[in-house]
Write a protein that holds these residues in place. Sequence first.
Motif, PDB file in Angstrom:
ATOM      1  N   ILE A   8     -24.406 -13.927 -53.827  1.00 17.07           N
ATOM      2  CA  ILE A   8     -23.826 -15.117 -53.677  1.00 17.07           C
ATOM      3  C   ILE A   8     -22.600 -14.731 -52.386  1.00 17.07           C
ATOM      4  CG2 ILE A   8     -21.761 -16.817 -54.580  1.00 17.07           C
ATOM      5  CD1 ILE A   8     -23.360 -15.901 -57.328  1.00 17.07           C
ATOM      6  N   ASP A   9     -22.512 -15.971 -51.787  1.00 16.59           N
ATOM      7  CA  ASP A   9     -21.679 -16.063 -50.887  1.00 16.59           C
ATOM      8  C   ASP A   9     -19.887 -16.450 -51.189  1.00 16.59           C
ATOM      9  OD1 ASP A   9     -19.401 -15.160 -48.220  1.00 16.59           O
ATOM     10  OD2 ASP A   9     -20.969 -16.333 -47.003  1.00 16.59           O
ATOM     11  N   ALA A  10     -19.155 -16.343 -52.208  1.00 18.92           N
ATOM     12  CA  ALA A  10     -18.358 -16.597 -52.209  1.00 18.92           C
ATOM     13  C   ALA A  10     -17.316 -17.103 -51.376  1.00 18.92           C
ATOM     14  CB  ALA A  10     -17.805 -16.115 -54.226  1.00 18.92           C
ATOM     15  N   LEU A  11     -17.009 -16.285 -50.585  1.00 14.50           N
ATOM     16  CA  LEU A  11     -16.157 -16.943 -49.615  1.00 14.50           C
ATOM     17  C   LEU A  11     -16.711 -17.976 -48.994  1.00 14.50           C
ATOM     18  CD1 LEU A  11     -15.418 -13.352 -47.898  1.00 14.50           C
ATOM     19  CD2 LEU A  11     -13.856 -14.481 -49.542  1.00 14.50           C
ATOM     20  N   GLU A  12     -17.863 -18.321 -48.595  1.00 12.45           N
ATOM     21  CA  GLU A  12     -18.704 -19.363 -48.061  1.00 12.45           C
ATOM     22  C   GLU A  12     -17.623 -20.706 -48.223  1.00 12.45           C
ATOM     23  OE1 GLU A  12     -20.619 -21.315 -45.743  1.00 12.45           O
ATOM     24  OE2 GLU A  12     -20.924 -19.593 -44.985  1.00 12.45           O
ATOM     25  N   SER A  13     -17.210 -20.798 -50.017  1.00 10.42           N
ATOM     26  CA  SER A  13     -16.789 -21.441 -50.216  1.00 10.42           C
ATOM     27  C   SER A  13     -15.543 -22.246 -50.070  1.00 10.42           C
ATOM     28  CB  SER A  13     -16.575 -22.018 -52.210  1.00 10.42           C
ATOM     29  OG  SER A  13     -15.519 -20.398 -52.583  1.00 10.42           O
TER      30      SER A  13
ATOM     31  N   GLN B 222     -17.189 -24.527 -57.955  1.00  9.63           N
ATOM     32  CA  GLN B 222     -15.647 -24.634 -57.647  1.00  9.63           C
ATOM     33  C   GLN B 222     -15.509 -23.023 -58.493  1.00  9.63           C
ATOM     34  OE1 GLN B 222     -14.303 -27.267 -61.116  1.00  9.63           O
ATOM     35  NE2 GLN B 222     -12.321 -25.900 -61.563  1.00  9.63           N
ATOM     36  N   THR B 223     -16.041 -22.772 -59.433  1.00  9.67           N
ATOM     37  CA  THR B 223     -16.191 -21.325 -60.281  1.00  9.67           C
ATOM     38  C   THR B 223     -16.404 -20.184 -58.693  1.00  9.67           C
ATOM     39  OG1 THR B 223     -17.850 -21.308 -62.067  1.00  9.67           O
ATOM     40  CG2 THR B 223     -17.527 -19.626 -61.328  1.00  9.67           C
ATOM     41  N   TYR B 224     -16.917 -20.571 -58.187  1.00 10.71           N
ATOM     42  CA  TYR B 224     -17.533 -19.303 -56.567  1.00 10.71           C
ATOM     43  C   TYR B 224     -16.251 -19.866 -55.398  1.00 10.71           C
ATOM     44  CZ  TYR B 224     -22.433 -19.733 -57.239  1.00 10.71           C
ATOM     45  OH  TYR B 224     -23.789 -19.355 -58.126  1.00 10.71           O
ATOM     46  N   ALA B 225     -15.380 -21.252 -55.356  1.00 13.91           N
ATOM     47  CA  ALA B 225     -13.491 -21.116 -55.215  1.00 13.91           C
ATOM     48  C   ALA B 225     -13.018 -19.495 -56.065  1.00 13.91           C
ATOM     49  CB  ALA B 225     -13.677 -22.342 -54.947  1.00 13.91           C
ATOM     50  N   GLU B 226     -12.693 -20.016 -57.268  1.00 16.28           N
ATOM     51  CA  GLU B 226     -12.137 -19.214 -57.464  1.00 16.28           C
ATOM     52  C   GLU B 226     -12.287 -17.717 -57.637  1.00 16.28           C
ATOM     53  OE1 GLU B 226     -12.543 -20.859 -61.534  1.00 16.28           O
ATOM     54  OE2 GLU B 226     -11.324 -23.026 -61.443  1.00 16.28           O
ATOM     55  N   ILE B 227     -13.753 -17.324 -57.865  1.00 17.94           N
ATOM     56  CA  ILE B 227     -14.377 -16.280 -57.632  1.00 17.94           C
ATOM     57  C   ILE B 227     -13.191 -15.692 -55.903  1.00 17.94           C
ATOM     58  CG2 ILE B 227     -15.842 -14.195 -56.910  1.00 17.94           C
ATOM     59  CD1 ILE B 227     -17.079 -15.881 -59.068  1.00 17.94           C
ATOM     60  N   ALA B 228     -13.631 -16.428 -54.866  1.00 21.08           N
ATOM     61  CA  ALA B 228     -13.253 -15.971 -53.441  1.00 21.08           C
ATOM     62  C   ALA B 228     -11.659 -15.631 -53.709  1.00 21.08           C
ATOM     63  CB  ALA B 228     -13.933 -17.435 -53.054  1.00 21.08           C
TER      64      ALA B 228
ATOM     65  N   ALA C 196     -10.218  -1.459 -56.119  1.00 25.87           N
ATOM     66  CA  ALA C 196     -11.207  -1.503 -56.575  1.00 25.87           C
ATOM     67  C   ALA C 196     -12.092  -2.375 -57.536  1.00 25.87           C
ATOM     68  CB  ALA C 196     -10.559   0.192 -57.741  1.00 25.87           C
ATOM     69  N   PHE C 197     -11.026  -3.376 -58.001  1.00 26.56           N
ATOM     70  CA  PHE C 197     -11.066  -4.781 -59.094  1.00 26.56           C
ATOM     71  C   PHE C 197     -11.626  -5.914 -58.052  1.00 26.56           C
ATOM     72  CE2 PHE C 197     -10.704  -9.046 -59.392  1.00 26.56           C
ATOM     73  CZ  PHE C 197     -10.951  -9.717 -60.839  1.00 26.56           C
ATOM     74  N   ALA C 198     -11.276  -5.648 -56.679  1.00 25.96           N
ATOM     75  CA  ALA C 198     -11.877  -6.595 -55.433  1.00 25.96           C
ATOM     76  C   ALA C 198     -13.501  -5.863 -54.767  1.00 25.96           C
ATOM     77  CB  ALA C 198     -10.991  -7.119 -53.788  1.00 25.96           C
ATOM     78  N   ASP C 199     -13.232  -5.112 -54.750  1.00 27.27           N
ATOM     79  CA  ASP C 199     -14.453  -4.150 -54.976  1.00 27.27           C
ATOM     80  C   ASP C 199     -15.186  -3.871 -55.656  1.00 27.27           C
ATOM     81  OD1 ASP C 199     -13.995  -3.170 -52.233  1.00 27.27           O
ATOM     82  OD2 ASP C 199     -14.145  -0.970 -52.665  1.00 27.27           O
TER      83      ASP C 199
ATOM     84  N   TYR D 291     -19.570  -6.265 -55.321  1.00 26.26           N
ATOM     85  CA  TYR D 291     -20.527  -6.263 -55.200  1.00 26.26           C
ATOM     86  C   TYR D 291     -21.066  -6.417 -56.037  1.00 26.26           C
ATOM     87  CZ  TYR D 291     -24.037  -2.559 -57.323  1.00 26.26           C
ATOM     88  OH  TYR D 291     -24.890  -2.363 -57.991  1.00 26.26           O
ATOM     89  N   ALA D 292     -20.611  -7.142 -57.401  1.00 24.03           N
ATOM     90  CA  ALA D 292     -21.559  -7.890 -58.361  1.00 24.03           C
ATOM     91  C   ALA D 292     -22.051  -9.058 -57.905  1.00 24.03           C
ATOM     92  CB  ALA D 292     -20.386  -7.851 -59.438  1.00 24.03           C
ATOM     93  N   LEU D 293     -21.263  -9.797 -56.460  1.00 22.39           N
ATOM     94  CA  LEU D 293     -21.457 -10.887 -55.949  1.00 22.39           C
ATOM     95  C   LEU D 293     -22.846 -10.423 -54.831  1.00 22.39           C
ATOM     96  CD1 LEU D 293     -18.488 -12.713 -54.975  1.00 22.39           C
ATOM     97  CD2 LEU D 293     -19.240 -13.260 -56.258  1.00 22.39           C
TER      98      LEU D 293
END
Length: 121
Positions: free
Chosen positions: A114-119, A73-79, A100-103, A107-109
């Motif tokens: 972590i591949d948050a977009l995978e979720s 759920q956290t990864y999905a929210e981040i993505a 800049a925020f998205a970058d 970068y942190a992921l």
Amino acid sequence: MLNVNKPVIPAEVADAIEELRRDGASNRGILLRSERIGNPYYTALTSIPYDTLMAALVNEYERELTEEQARKQTYAEIALTLQRHREGCGRYRKYSEDYAFADGVQYALDMLGIDALESLR
């Protein structure tokens, strides 16, 4: 109608309630079973405060997430946040705060592996 918060209860308690309801138990019957030592559901039903059990029976309830479910759920929210910021910056030609925020999030992921977009797939 009043806004009533649904209590969050452990999965074992939710399973016990659902099993008892399938067997035709009423709220009163479930409460009575929670008081009988030796009942197979006793341990689960007594693992939460009595008031919480009553609120769960009357107001419905939400299941507590497992660690894996909470992580997903956290990864999905981040993505989704990352995706929204990336889409938002497409309207601007210069390097915007959104980009800049998205970058920064990307970068942190990447640093955490972590591949948050995978979720989202």
